[in-house]
Design a protein around this motif. Structure first.
Motif, PDB file in Angstrom:
ATOM      1  N   GLY A  77       0.881  -1.502  -0.090  1.00 19.21           N
ATOM      2  CA  GLY A  77      -0.013   0.015   0.041  1.00 19.21           C
ATOM      3  C   GLY A  77       0.868   1.214   0.013  1.00 19.21           C
ATOM      4  O   GLY A  77       0.223   2.477   0.046  1.00 19.21           O
ATOM      5  N   PHE A  78       2.288   1.310   0.001  1.00 14.72           N
ATOM      6  CA  PHE A  78       2.928   2.415  -0.049  1.00 14.72           C
ATOM      7  C   PHE A  78       3.835   2.228  -1.542  1.00 14.72           C
ATOM      8  O   PHE A  78       4.026   1.244  -1.856  1.00 14.72           O
ATOM      9  N   ASP A  79       4.067   3.676  -1.698  1.00 18.37           N
ATOM     10  CA  ASP A  79       5.032   3.590  -3.262  1.00 18.37           C
ATOM     11  C   ASP A  79       6.442   3.779  -2.864  1.00 18.37           C
ATOM     12  O   ASP A  79       6.789   4.104  -1.797  1.00 18.37           O
ATOM     13  N   ILE A  80       7.397   3.162  -3.602  1.00 18.58           N
ATOM     14  CA  ILE A  80       8.816   3.441  -3.551  1.00 18.58           C
ATOM     15  C   ILE A  80       9.100   4.050  -4.718  1.00 18.58           C
ATOM     16  O   ILE A  80       8.890   3.784  -5.812  1.00 18.58           O
ATOM     17  N   SER A  81      10.065   5.171  -4.345  1.00 16.15           N
ATOM     18  CA  SER A  81      10.388   6.104  -5.590  1.00 16.15           C
ATOM     19  C   SER A  81      11.372   5.437  -6.809  1.00 16.15           C
ATOM     20  O   SER A  81      11.216   5.802  -7.752  1.00 16.15           O
ATOM     21  N   PRO A  84       1.896  -0.011  -5.500  1.00 14.31           N
ATOM     22  CA  PRO A  84       1.669   0.005  -4.131  1.00 14.31           C
ATOM     23  C   PRO A  84       0.703  -1.295  -4.063  1.00 14.31           C
ATOM     24  O   PRO A  84       0.488  -1.549  -2.645  1.00 14.31           O
TER      25      PRO A  84
END
Lengths: 341, 330
Positions: B58-62, B70
Motif C-alpha cells: 500500500g505504499f509507493d517506492i520512488s 503499491p
C-alpha cells in the motif's frame, strides 16, 4: 556508526519484553508507586509537543500528559517525557517503556487491534493535506499528477498518499526522509513539488521553518481522516478509563464554561453536574482510583480543552489554527464529552 | 582405575565435554529468549509471524529495479529495497576501489602537489562522520536549479534538483531499441533514464568516504613491497607503469586484500544511512513496513538476517580471492 531507529526500536521491544512480564490492570498502581508519569511525546512538533524557550515541554499532546498527572498526583508537573520518532512510538508503548503515548498518533484499526494498543478518545481531529509553493499557482490536490512529494516515513501519511494517487489514477514520486528537519529542508529547497502531512503539522512547519511563510500555501482539500488520539497498552481498562476521562473532563469543563481561572469559583456553584465533576460531591474519584479532586486539579493546572487549544495551536499561538472540527459540538465541531456522572 | 575417570583424564575428551556444555548453554539461552519474547508478545495482544509479508504493502517506492506498485505485497516491497541496497553497495565498492587505488598510488608519487592533495583528501574525509558528509552531498544536489530551469549541457541531458536525466533506450517496441529522449512534462521529466538526487548523494558519499580508507590500505600495501624489488625491476628496464603493474601491485595485493574486505563490508553496512537522505534501501523500506504492520521484531530480524547473508557472502568471495593472490611458498 549507524543510525537505525528501527533496530533500536526492535531492541527496545525485545529488551523490555524480556525484562518485565506483562501486568494487566496495574499501570495506575505502578505509576503511583514510581511517583511520576512516563509519557511518550513527539521529538519536536510545534504546537503539539516541543520544548519551549525555558526547556519545558509544551503543546496540545503534552497537555494530555499533564492532565493525567494532575488527575493521579494532583500535580501536573509530575511527568517525565520520552521524545519518540514515528517508528519508535508503538514499540515504546508496547514494551512498557512509557505509560501513555500522547504523540499525534492516528487512531487506526490495525494499531487498535493487531498492535496491542487501546486509544482513549481523539484529542485533535486532523486530516492529511498538501503544502505547495505559491508560485506553482495550484488550486486543487487533483492538479498534482506527476508531482514529487516529500513525506515522512512510518506514518499513515505514506499509505494515504499512495491510496489517494491510486484512487485518482494519478502518479507521483515519493521522497521519503526520516528526519523532520532534513525532509522540510529538502522540500523548501525545491526537491519536491509538495509536502504532505497532517494539515496541523503543515501549518506548524510553515510557521516554524519557512523563511517566508507567505510563499507557501496549504491546498484546501484534505485526503484523509486523521483522528489523533492518546494510546495506552491493551488489557488495562482502568488505566484507559483514567486517561479517557481526564480528556473528557477538559472538554466538559469547556462545555460548562469552567476555566483554569474560574474553577475555584465554579466549585462553589450549586450546579450538581459541576459539583460531581469538581469532586464537591464524592464518588467519581473513588470509581477511577484517584483523588476526588482529580478533575478540579486538571482544570486548575492545565485548563479546559479550549484554553489548551488556543494556547498551543489556536489564536494565542503562531500556528493560528481555527477550531474547525475541534470546536465543541455545540459550535458545530466534534468535541463532545461523555457526562461525568 | 574406572573407565570414566580414565576418560576424564584424556585431554581430548575433556575438551569435547566442555564444548558440548557451551553449545548446549548457548542453545538453551537462545531458546529461552525466543520463547519468552513470543509469550510476552502474545500476552500483550501483539500479532506475530511473517504472515504480513503476503499482504498488500500500500505504499509507493520512488526507485525500483523491478516493476513495483503499491498494490504489491510487503515481500516484494522488501525485495525492491534489497535490490536497491545491493545496487548501491556494488557500485559503491567498484567506484571506491577505483578512486581509492588511484589516490593511494598518487599519494606515493614523486609529484609533491599531487601527493599533498591526496594526503589532505584522505585526512579530511576519513575524520568526518559519514552521516554529516551525506547531508553535505544531499544539500549540494538539492541546491541545483528546479526542473523548469534545468541545466542542459548536452542535447537530451538535464541536470536539476530532480536528478540527472539522460536519454535512454526504449526496448518496448520489440526488435531494435528506440532512443528515448527525456522531456519536461508537468512537474517532472518523463522518458530517459533518471539518476535521482538521493541515489547520487548516497553513492558519492559512500564512494568518497570509503575511497579514503582504501587509499591508505593501498598505500600501506605498496610500501610493504621492499624497495629492492622496484630497483630490480627498473634495472631490468621495466617502465614506471610496468613496474607498478607487474611487480609492485601483485605483491602488494596480499597485504591489501584482507583489510580491503572489511572496507567492502563497511560499504554495505553503511548503506542504511540512506534513510537519512531518502534513498529507499532495505532498511528504509522495512522501516515503513514496521510502522504499518507494527511487527518490529520480525522485520528487524529479517533485515539483520539479510545483511548477515550479504556480509558473509562478500567475505567468502574475498577470502577465496585472497587465497588466490596470497604468496605460496614453494
Amino acid at each position: 556508526m549507524k543510525l537505525i531507529p528501527a533496530m533500536a526500536a526492535a531492541a527496545l521491544v525485545a529488551g523490555s519484553v524480556l525484562a518485565q512480564p506483562a501486568h494487566a490492570g496495574a499501570t495506575l498502581d505502578a505509576v503511583k508507586a514510581k511517583g511520576f508519569l512516563q509519557c511518550g511525546v513527539n521529538l519536536g512538533l510545534y504546537g503539539f509537543s516541543a520544548p519551549d524557550a525555558k526547556g519545558n515541554w509544551a503543546g496540545l499532546d503534552v497537555d494530555v500528559c499533564r492532565a493525567v498527572a494532575a488527575a493521579v498526583f494532583g500535580d501536573a508537573s509530575k511527568v517525565k517525557y520520552t521524545p519518540l520518532s514515528a517508528q519508535q512510538r508503538l514499540p515504546a508503548l508496547q514494551s512498557g517503556e512509557i505509560d501513555l503515548l500522547a504523540r499525534n498518533t492516528t487512531w487506526t484499526l490495525t494499531r487498535d487491534t493487531a498492535n496491542g494498543l487501546d486509544f482513549t478518545t481523539p484529542s485533535y481531529f486532523d486530516g492529511q493535506g498538501f503544502m505547495v509553493s505559491k508560485k506553482l499557482g495550484l488550486k486543487s490536490v487533483k492538479e498534482l499528477n506527476g508531482a514529487t512529494v516529500c513525506v515522512l516515513p512510518g506514518t499513515t501519511t505514506e499509505q494515504n498518499l499512495s491510496d489517494f494517487f491510486r484512487a485518482n489514477k494519478m502518479s507521483f514520486k515519493p521522497v521519503v526522509i526520516e528526519k523532520n528537519e532534513e525532509l522540510n529542508s529538502a522540500f523548501f529547497s525545491g526537491r519536491c513539488d509538495a509536502l504532505s502531512s497532517d494539515a496541523s503539522q503543515l501549518a506548524g512547519i510553515r510557521a516554524g521553518q519557512a523563511s517566508n511563510p507567505e510563499d507557501w500555501v496549504i491546498l484546501p482539500e484534505l485526503i484523509s481522516k486523521e483522528p489523533l488520539a492518546p494510546a495506552v497498552r491493551q488489557g488495562d481498562p482502568q488505566w484507559a478509563d483514567l486517561v479517557r476521562w481526564s480528556q473528557f473532563a477538559m472538554v466538559y469543563a469547556e462545555e460548562k464554561g469552567v476555566t483554569s481561572k474560574s474553577v475555584a469559583e465554579a466549585a462553589k456553584s450549586p450546579d450538581p453536574d459541576l459539583q460531581r465533576l469538581l469532586g464537591v460531591t464524592a464518588g467519581n474519584g473513588k470509581a477511577m482510583g484517584v483523588d476526588e479532586k482529580w478533575a478540579y486539579n486538571i482544570i486548575a493546572q492545565v485548563g479546559n480543552y479550549g484554553e489548551s487549544f488556543e494556547r498551543n495551536v489556536g489564536k494565542d499561538s503562531n500556528l493560528k489554527l481555527s477550531r474547525g472540527l475541534n470546536a465543541l459540538y455545540t459550535n458545530g465541531g466534534l468535541m463532545y464529552a461523555m457526562p461525568p456522572r | 582405575m574406572g573407565g570414566l575417570a580414565g576418560l576424564w583424564g584424556s585431554r581430548r575428551f575433556r575438551g569435547l565435554v566442555y564444548q558440548a556444555l557451551v553449545i548446549g548453554g548457548v542453545i538453551a539461552v537462545g531458546g529461552w529468549l525466543v520463547r519468552n519474547t513470543l509469550t510476552n508478545l502474545e500476552l500483550r495482544g501483539i500479532a506475530t509471524g511473517f504472515g504480513f509479508l503476503g499482504r498488500e504493502a500500500g505504499f509507493d517506492i520512488s526507485e525500483s529495479l523491478i516493476p513495483y506498485t503499491p498494490a504489491d505485497t510487503y515481500a516484494r516491497a522488501l525485495l525492491v529495497g534489497l535490490l536497491n541496497t545491493l545496487l548501491i553497495s556494488a557500485l559503491g565498492i567498484v567506484f571506491a576501489t577505483l578512486i581509492g587505488t588511484a589516490v593511494g598510488v598518487m599519494r606515493l608519487s614523486g609529484n609533491w602537489l599531487m601527493a599533498r592533495l591526496c594526503g589532505v583528501y584522505v585526512e579530511a574525509v576519513r575524520n568526518v562522520p559519514l552521516l554529516l558528509q551525506l547531508f553535505v552531498w544531499y544539500g549540494l544536489v538539492t541546491t541545483l536549479p528546479g526542473a523548469r530551469q534545468a541545466l542542459n549541457p548536452l542535447p537530451g541531458v538535464f541536470l536539476s534538483n530532480r536528478g540527472l536525466v539522460i536519454p535512454g533506450l526504449d526496448w518496448s517496441g520489440g526488435g531494435w531499441p528506440v532512443l528515448d529522449l527525456p522531456r519536461l512534462a508537468g512537474f517532472n521529466f518523463t522518458g530517459g533514464l533518471t539518476l535521482s538526487p538521493e541515489f547520487a548523494a548516497l553513492l558519492a558519499g559512500l564512494t568518497v568516504y570509503t575511497a579514503a580508507f582504501i587509499a591508505e590500505i593501498v598505500r600501506a600495501g605498496i610500501l610493504s613491497v621492499p624497495k629492492g624489488q622496484v630497483e630490480a625491476a627498473r634495472a631490468l628496464g621495466l617502465s614506471k607503469g610496468q613496474t607498478l603493474r607487474l611487480v609492485v601491485l601483485p605483491q602488494a595485493l596480499r597485504v591489501i586484500v584482507p583489510p580491503l574486505t572489511s572496507q567492502y563490508l563497511n560499504v554495505t553496512k553503511n548503506s542504511p544511512l540512506a534513510i537519512a537522505i531518502g534513498y529507499p534501501d532495505l532498511v528504509a523500506v522495512s522501516n515503513t513496513a514496521i510502522n504499518q504492520t507494527g511487527q518490529a521484531v520480525e522485520s528487524v530480524a529479517l533485515v539483520m538476517g539479510v545483511f548477515l547473508c550479504i556480509s558473509l557472502g562478500l567475505s567468502a568471495l574475498m577470502n577465496w580471492y585472497n587465497k588466490r593472490v596470497a604468496l605460496v611458498s614453494k
